[in-house]
Design an enzyme around this catalytic site. Structure first.
Site, mmCIF file in Angstrom:
data_model
loop_
_atom_site.group_PDB
_atom_site.id
_atom_site.type_symbol
_atom_site.label_atom_id
_atom_site.label_comp_id
_atom_site.label_asym_id
_atom_site.label_seq_id
_atom_site.Cartn_x
_atom_site.Cartn_y
_atom_site.Cartn_z
ATOM 1 N N SER A 1 0.832 -1.204 0.000
ATOM 2 C CA SER A 1 0.000 0.000 0.000
ATOM 3 C C SER A 1 0.871 1.260 0.000
ATOM 4 C CB SER A 1 -0.958 -0.045 1.192
ATOM 5 O OG SER A 1 -1.962 0.930 1.078
ATOM 6 N N ASP A 7 -10.361 -4.924 -3.983
ATOM 7 C CA ASP A 7 -9.730 -4.025 -3.011
ATOM 8 C C ASP A 7 -10.591 -2.777 -2.850
ATOM 9 O OD1 ASP A 7 -8.101 -2.181 -1.663
ATOM 10 O OD2 ASP A 7 -6.273 -2.878 -2.644
ATOM 11 N N HIS A 58 -7.635 -5.658 0.095
ATOM 12 C CA HIS A 58 -6.504 -4.745 0.152
ATOM 13 C C HIS A 58 -5.283 -5.375 0.820
ATOM 14 C CE1 HIS A 58 -4.370 -0.996 0.035
ATOM 15 N NE2 HIS A 58 -4.275 -0.927 1.346
#
Length: 251
Positions: A101, A197, A227
């Protein structure tokens, strides 16, 4: 045996880290926004690297996990400087950087700054420019006004307590945006992205892949993936991806 310790950030804040010795190109894990180095992906990589004798480094940015500092004082620039300090002080030679991320954004910034040290990148739902494209651009006017007026707004989270989104985070993020032009990284890049996600849409991964100068870019779209991408299936995919990169590297 895994070494644990702290390293001073550029501003002196103690940064917690864990490190495994080994030989050949190392692996560095950079976690996401409001996460830490004890999550499932970091623990999996520690076990994976230990079994192969591969050097491994994980760390907590300031305001995260076991490191000092306050989360609300953090920005992309500050957290990138934290990761850069760890890369330069705690690793030797070429590294495979795995960024989850926000860690994917920081990994890209490190690769641009230190191309000789970054042999390859693996992005897990990488989120370059998320402060602008996935936060500010999608916030309703009332939230934007609160951030500008009060300096922060507490965002609800599916992963725990609400956390602050600060004006400093948004404004500093604009100094580190990457997706508005070409990204001059020549190293191999692997992107692992879930198509379910809710935080980083799969289209963001394709946009990143298109912007990279590297000719060796592969996007793996995980059907039903969220995610975190931390199920046993997802972790196995991560290990397979790293193994292929290490073999291609001649290790």
């Amino acid at each position: 045996m895994e070494e644990t310790g702290t390293l001073p950030a550029p501003d002196g804040t103690p940064l917690a880290f864990r490190r495994l010795p080994g030989s050949g190109p190392g692996v560095v894990f950079l976690g996401g926004f409001h996460s830490d180095m004890t999550g499932s992906k970091a623990e999996y990589l520690a076990t994976w690297c230990a079994a192969r004798g591969t050097p491994f480094l994980r760390m907590d940015y300031s305001g995260h996990g076991a490191s000092g500092g306050r989360f609300e004082d953090g920005t992309i620039g500050r957290w990138t400087a934290d990761a850069e300090a760890a890369l330069l002080a705690l690793t030797d030679g070429p590294q495979m950087i795995v960024g989850s991320s926000m860690g994917g954004w920081i990994a890209l910034l490190l690769a641009l700054r230190h191309p000789a040290r970054v042999r390859a990148l693996v992005g897990i739902a990488p989120a370059p420019d998320f402060t602008e494209d996935l936060m500010w651009a999608q916030f309703p006017p009332a939230v934007r006004e609160a951030i500008l007026r009060d300096g922060a707004w507490r965002r609800p989270s599916d992963y725990g307590e609400p956390y602050p989104i600060t004006r400093a985070l948004i404004e500093d993020g604009r100094a580190h945006l990457l997706l508005g032009g070409r990204i001059g990284i020549q190293a191999p890049v692997r992107i692992l992205q879930g198509d379910a996600d809710p935080d980083v849409p799969w289209q963001h991964a394709l946009r990143l892949a298109a912007a990279l100068d590297s000719a060796d870019v592969r996007v793996t779209l995980v059907k039903g993936g969220d995610h975190r991408l931390s199920t046993p299936r997802d972790l196995s995919l991560l290990g397979d991806t790293l193994a292929a990169l290490l073999r291609e590297d001649g290790a």
